[in-house]
Design an enzyme around this catalytic site. Sequence first.
Site, PDB file in Angstrom:
ATOM      1  N   CYS A   1      -2.619  -2.421 -10.245  1.00 60.84           N
ATOM      2  CA  CYS A   1      -2.943  -1.047  -9.857  1.00 60.84           C
ATOM      3  C   CYS A   1      -3.643  -0.333 -11.004  1.00 60.84           C
ATOM      4  O   CYS A   1      -3.056  -0.178 -12.082  1.00 60.84           O
ATOM      5  CB  CYS A   1      -1.685  -0.293  -9.461  1.00 60.84           C
ATOM      6  SG  CYS A   1      -2.014   1.433  -9.007  1.00 60.84           S
TER       7      CYS A   1
ATOM      8  N   HIS B   1      -6.409  -9.730  -6.700  1.00 61.54           N
ATOM      9  CA  HIS B   1      -7.434  -8.865  -6.130  1.00 61.54           C
ATOM     10  C   HIS B   1      -8.741  -9.212  -6.828  1.00 61.54           C
ATOM     11  O   HIS B   1      -8.864  -9.030  -8.036  1.00 61.54           O
ATOM     12  CB  HIS B   1      -7.076  -7.397  -6.342  1.00 61.54           C
ATOM     13  CG  HIS B   1      -7.975  -6.452  -5.607  1.00 61.54           C
ATOM     14  ND1 HIS B   1      -7.567  -5.202  -5.193  1.00 61.54           N
ATOM     15  CD2 HIS B   1      -9.269  -6.557  -5.208  1.00 61.54           C
ATOM     16  CE1 HIS B   1      -8.561  -4.591  -4.571  1.00 61.54           C
ATOM     17  NE2 HIS B   1      -9.604  -5.392  -4.581  1.00 61.54           N
TER      18      HIS B   1
ATOM     19  N   MET C   1       0.850  -1.192   0.000  1.00 60.07           N
ATOM     20  CA  MET C   1       0.000   0.000   0.000  1.00 60.07           C
ATOM     21  C   MET C   1       0.883   1.238   0.000  1.00 60.07           C
ATOM     22  O   MET C   1       1.687   1.432   0.926  1.00 60.07           O
ATOM     23  CB  MET C   1      -0.931   0.000   1.220  1.00 60.07           C
ATOM     24  CG  MET C   1      -1.985  -1.090   1.194  1.00 60.07           C
ATOM     25  SD  MET C   1      -2.936  -1.214   2.745  1.00 60.07           S
ATOM     26  CE  MET C   1      -1.774  -2.140   3.767  1.00 60.07           C
ATOM     27  N   MET C   2       0.735   2.061  -1.033  1.00 63.62           N
ATOM     28  CA  MET C   2       1.532   3.275  -1.124  1.00 63.62           C
ATOM     29  C   MET C   2       1.251   4.181   0.075  1.00 63.62           C
ATOM     30  O   MET C   2       0.098   4.324   0.509  1.00 63.62           O
ATOM     31  CB  MET C   2       1.222   4.018  -2.426  1.00 63.62           C
ATOM     32  CG  MET C   2       1.594   3.248  -3.676  1.00 63.62           C
ATOM     33  SD  MET C   2       3.350   2.814  -3.765  1.00 63.62           S
ATOM     34  CE  MET C   2       4.107   4.446  -3.928  1.00 63.62           C
TER      35      MET C   2
END
Length: 377
Positions: free
Chosen positions: A112, A198, A23-24
């Site tokens: 992403c 995901h 997670m950025m």
Amino acid sequence: ALGPAGGRTLPRRSLGSLHIAPMMDYTDRHFRWMMRRISGDLVLWTEMVKDTAVVRNVDSPKCLAQLLDMSCPETEPPVVLQLGGSDPAFLGEATRIAQPWGYNEVNLNCGCPSPKTAKVRDGSGFGAQLMASPALVRDCVAAIADAAGPGMEVSVKCRIGTHPTMTDLDQHGDDYGCFSAFVDTVASGGRIRHFVVHARSGILSGLSPRANRRLPPLRHDFVHRLAAERPGLSVTLNGGIGTHEEVALHRRHGVDVMVGRWAVRAPWDFASAEAAERGRGALVAAYLEYCCGELTTGREWSLSRLAKPLIPLFNGVARNHRYREVLQGLMQNPRDGGSGRFHEVVSAALAALPDEALHGADASLSRPCNGGERLLS
């Protein structure tokens, strides 16, 4: 450039089955330090690191350290390094450069959907854009595997598909056949077994990253089916998992599990029996000592980055809102006051909590540090 072991590859632990998602702005080395002390069984992931950032800073040890350093190479693993990119040559070179840092696995980001991944300086997209080019992903994986060498695994993190807009998803729905064909093409090169999925489609335009985590419907069944139909693959499911009961449910389908926002929101939910026995106060004391080293050696200057992992630690505890309010002062003025102010503000935040929340370990906050000085003073 040499890694933290002076160019010698560090020993790597085997991977577990509960992963903390990349997670950025969250899963930096300070967050990973905290999560490792909370549980030794978690597989930790870095923030996404752009391949070109690694390659272009190969002659800058300071920049490489910011991109690749672990909090503690001996205790932080198992850790997965996630790379972003779409050029096999750059991805392979970035993997080669990262070898000495001792990561257990290198993961290619194919999931992403942020608009920032669509156009980059080199003119090619990455992230979820790559799901439209499975043959290219296969080549990228091969380049990473060639550079990784023995002992470092390779994986891909993807979605169950992509759509240009939510309207397109509403009209055409999700397609298991397209999803499984992507996986089969990438795996056909024989260089990869691990896919992290995901279980939502990625919407490539018109949605923010946050909305992309909420609006496309979850299709856990796609991931369960993939694991059942392809037993030779290792499949990890990500998306919409927020309780240990749900983790256990998905594991019964033969998949490993990755969680994201749950770990950011309530990290203590993952505490091992040993960590729970020591208590959160002992964890904070150890973290303050770690921060003392980060600040005094100059490895870190931002008080807000150091404070961030502390903010959700007492989620669910009485007066947690006051504890968080006090810590927010470090987020607003991250450079103001140095280590002395950091210790002062954290101590004031802890004072807002009931004693039982610290399990009596708050007394250890006065342990000496750096030749007899009070911790972070």
